[in-house]
Design an enzyme around this catalytic site. Structure first.
Site, PDB file in Angstrom:
ATOM      1  N   TYR A  80       0.838  -1.194   0.000  1.00 27.94           N
ATOM      2  CA  TYR A  80       0.000   0.000   0.000  1.00 27.94           C
ATOM      3  C   TYR A  80       0.877   1.250   0.000  1.00 27.94           C
ATOM      4  O   TYR A  80       0.576   2.226  -0.679  1.00 27.94           O
ATOM      5  CB  TYR A  80      -0.927   0.003   1.216  1.00 27.94           C
ATOM      6  CG  TYR A  80      -1.914  -1.139   1.197  1.00 27.94           C
ATOM      7  CD1 TYR A  80      -3.095  -1.045   0.474  1.00 27.94           C
ATOM      8  CD2 TYR A  80      -1.666  -2.311   1.901  1.00 27.94           C
ATOM      9  CE1 TYR A  80      -4.007  -2.093   0.451  1.00 27.94           C
ATOM     10  CE2 TYR A  80      -2.566  -3.362   1.880  1.00 27.94           C
ATOM     11  CZ  TYR A  80      -3.728  -3.252   1.155  1.00 27.94           C
ATOM     12  OH  TYR A  80      -4.619  -4.294   1.116  1.00 27.94           O
TER      13      TYR A  80
ATOM     14  N   ASN B  15     -12.841  -1.510  -4.669  1.00 34.27           N
ATOM     15  CA  ASN B  15     -12.657  -1.889  -6.070  1.00 34.27           C
ATOM     16  C   ASN B  15     -13.835  -2.740  -6.552  1.00 34.27           C
ATOM     17  O   ASN B  15     -13.992  -3.876  -6.126  1.00 34.27           O
ATOM     18  CB  ASN B  15     -11.343  -2.670  -6.201  1.00 34.27           C
ATOM     19  CG  ASN B  15     -11.082  -3.170  -7.599  1.00 34.27           C
ATOM     20  OD1 ASN B  15     -11.792  -2.844  -8.530  1.00 34.27           O
ATOM     21  ND2 ASN B  15     -10.051  -3.968  -7.745  1.00 34.27           N
TER      22      ASN B  15
ATOM     23  N   CYS C 149      -6.593  -6.092  -7.215  1.00 36.73           N
ATOM     24  CA  CYS C 149      -6.347  -5.588  -5.871  1.00 36.73           C
ATOM     25  C   CYS C 149      -5.742  -6.640  -4.947  1.00 36.73           C
ATOM     26  O   CYS C 149      -5.171  -6.284  -3.915  1.00 36.73           O
ATOM     27  CB  CYS C 149      -7.630  -5.009  -5.281  1.00 36.73           C
ATOM     28  SG  CYS C 149      -9.030  -6.124  -5.290  1.00 36.73           S
ATOM     29  N   HIS C 150      -5.809  -7.899  -5.302  1.00 39.38           N
ATOM     30  CA  HIS C 150      -5.218  -8.940  -4.452  1.00 39.38           C
ATOM     31  C   HIS C 150      -3.692  -8.875  -4.451  1.00 39.38           C
ATOM     32  O   HIS C 150      -3.052  -9.460  -3.596  1.00 39.38           O
ATOM     33  CB  HIS C 150      -5.680 -10.332  -4.900  1.00 39.38           C
ATOM     34  CG  HIS C 150      -5.195 -10.721  -6.257  1.00 39.38           C
ATOM     35  ND1 HIS C 150      -5.814 -10.270  -7.409  1.00 39.38           N
ATOM     36  CD2 HIS C 150      -4.154 -11.484  -6.657  1.00 39.38           C
ATOM     37  CE1 HIS C 150      -5.173 -10.768  -8.456  1.00 39.38           C
ATOM     38  NE2 HIS C 150      -4.154 -11.494  -8.039  1.00 39.38           N
TER      39      HIS C 150
ATOM     40  N   GLU D 221      -0.914 -17.401  -9.215  1.00 40.28           N
ATOM     41  CA  GLU D 221      -0.096 -16.592 -10.119  1.00 40.28           C
ATOM     42  C   GLU D 221       1.390 -16.924  -9.996  1.00 40.28           C
ATOM     43  O   GLU D 221       2.205 -16.383 -10.726  1.00 40.28           O
ATOM     44  CB  GLU D 221      -0.299 -15.101  -9.819  1.00 40.28           C
ATOM     45  CG  GLU D 221      -1.669 -14.612 -10.192  1.00 40.28           C
ATOM     46  CD  GLU D 221      -1.834 -13.119  -9.956  1.00 40.28           C
ATOM     47  OE1 GLU D 221      -0.885 -12.457  -9.481  1.00 40.28           O
ATOM     48  OE2 GLU D 221      -2.920 -12.607 -10.256  1.00 40.28           O
TER      49      GLU D 221
END
Length: 89
Positions: free
Chosen positions: A16, A39, A47-48, A74
């Site tokens: 952040y 979001n 946003c993850h 991912e």
């Protein structure tokens, strides 16, 4: 801020604080978190991929277990990060 979120590459993360610095507001990490939490299109704006400054998984509307699953899916596996939401090892 949304452009910065979309710019976090697949399989990586940003904190952040990093996002706040990128938009020229280094002390606005809480505002980044609040905006990130609102979001409405998480599939398009990933946003993850935003984590705490200390490397922990924090806040995710879909649940931290889902954030962890998405990051693992991912291929995000940093050395020393416990993807269960606790502090780095």
């Amino acid at each position: 801020m949304w452009e910065q979120l979309r710019g976090v590459p697949y399989g990586t993360v940003a904190s952040y604080v990093e996002i706040a610095r990128r938009v020229g507001r280094p002390s606005a990490s809480r505002a980044v978190g609040a905006a990130n939490g609102r979001n409405p299109i998480a599939i398009v704006v990933p946003c993850h991929r935003v984590i705490g400054a200390n490397g922990t998984l924090t806040g995710y509307a879909g649940g931290l277990w889902r954030k962890e699953w998405l990051l693992e899916h991912e291929g995000y596996r940093p050395a020393g990060l416990d993807l269960t939401g606790s502090a780095p090892r």
